[in-house]
Design a protein around this motif. Structure first.
Motif, PDB file in Angstrom:
ATOM      1  N   ARG A  94     -32.247  23.410 151.074  1.00  0.00           N
ATOM      2  CA  ARG A  94     -32.961  24.668 150.539  1.00  0.00           C
ATOM      3  C   ARG A  94     -32.255  24.991 149.307  1.00  0.00           C
ATOM      4  N   GLU A  95     -31.112  24.713 149.122  1.00  0.00           N
ATOM      5  CA  GLU A  95     -30.333  25.069 147.871  1.00  0.00           C
ATOM      6  C   GLU A  95     -30.998  24.033 146.942  1.00  0.00           C
ATOM      7  N   GLN A  96     -30.950  22.726 147.313  1.00  0.00           N
ATOM      8  CA  GLN A  96     -31.653  21.698 146.436  1.00  0.00           C
ATOM      9  C   GLN A  96     -32.891  22.100 145.772  1.00  0.00           C
ATOM     10  N   LEU A  97     -33.635  22.585 146.865  1.00  0.00           N
ATOM     11  CA  LEU A  97     -35.176  23.011 146.391  1.00  0.00           C
ATOM     12  C   LEU A  97     -35.105  24.001 145.467  1.00  0.00           C
ATOM     13  N   ALA A  98     -34.099  25.141 145.545  1.00  0.00           N
ATOM     14  CA  ALA A  98     -34.023  26.139 144.654  1.00  0.00           C
ATOM     15  C   ALA A  98     -33.646  25.842 143.529  1.00  0.00           C
ATOM     16  N   LEU A  99     -32.535  24.865 143.238  1.00  0.00           N
ATOM     17  CA  LEU A  99     -31.911  24.335 142.111  1.00  0.00           C
ATOM     18  C   LEU A  99     -33.216  23.577 141.220  1.00  0.00           C
ATOM     19  N   TYR A 100     -34.101  22.695 142.068  1.00  0.00           N
ATOM     20  CA  TYR A 100     -34.946  21.960 141.518  1.00  0.00           C
ATOM     21  C   TYR A 100     -36.032  22.705 140.901  1.00  0.00           C
ATOM     22  N   ALA A 101     -36.388  24.062 141.714  1.00  0.00           N
ATOM     23  CA  ALA A 101     -37.476  24.874 141.025  1.00  0.00           C
ATOM     24  C   ALA A 101     -36.895  25.393 139.859  1.00  0.00           C
ATOM     25  N   VAL A 102     -35.726  26.040 139.546  1.00  0.00           N
ATOM     26  CA  VAL A 102     -35.261  26.372 138.484  1.00  0.00           C
ATOM     27  C   VAL A 102     -35.407  25.390 137.276  1.00  0.00           C
TER      28      VAL A 102
END
Length: 133
Positions: A22-30
């Motif tokens: 999930r953390e990678q998805l959040a970073l990618y979203a930003v």
């Protein structure tokens, strides 16, 4: 696999990601500006029919691109395309592969594919490369 002796259809490179958290998805979203709640909010993803949030398709494509950029760093990338054929749930891995499609002089074309842990195709694409040497 030795690229010089590879024949069309031969696997010439492979890259296995770890589970995509999930953390990678959040970073990618930003970084990408893609804050679609399908990738970030479990409740929203479940209302859309998924068990959990799903990995951004473009993040999967970037990981497929990592295979090309790391394994064929001596080449110049002239074309890279992809088609998303299935979704990848969060916390799943991708196995990215490159098969030689064709070679002409200093140019080669690769057939690219990314699979989930069960061998299901997630992304298919191609890359065209030239050898600047």
């Amino acid at each position: 696999m030795n690229l010089d002796t590879a024949n069309p259809g031969d696997l010439v490179a492979e890259y296995q990601t770890g589970p995509i958290p999930r953390e990678q998805l959040a970073l990618y979203a930003v970084a990408s500006g893609d804050s679609n709640p399908l990738h970030l909010e479990t409740a929203f993803a479940q209302k859309a029919g998924f068990d959990e949030v799903i990995v951004h398709g473009m993040l999967g494509m970037a990981l497929l691109g990592r295979l090309v950029s790391t394994q064929f760093a001596a080449f110049t990338l002239t074309k890279f395309d992809a088609r998303f054929v299935a979704v990848l749930p969060v916390n799943h891995s991708l196995r990215c592969t490159a098969k030689l499609a064709s070679r002409t002089g200093d140019s080669l074309t690769l057939d690219l594919e990314a699979f989930d842990g069960n061998g299901k195709s997630i992304i298919v694409g191609s890359a065209a490369l030239t050898n600047p040497a």
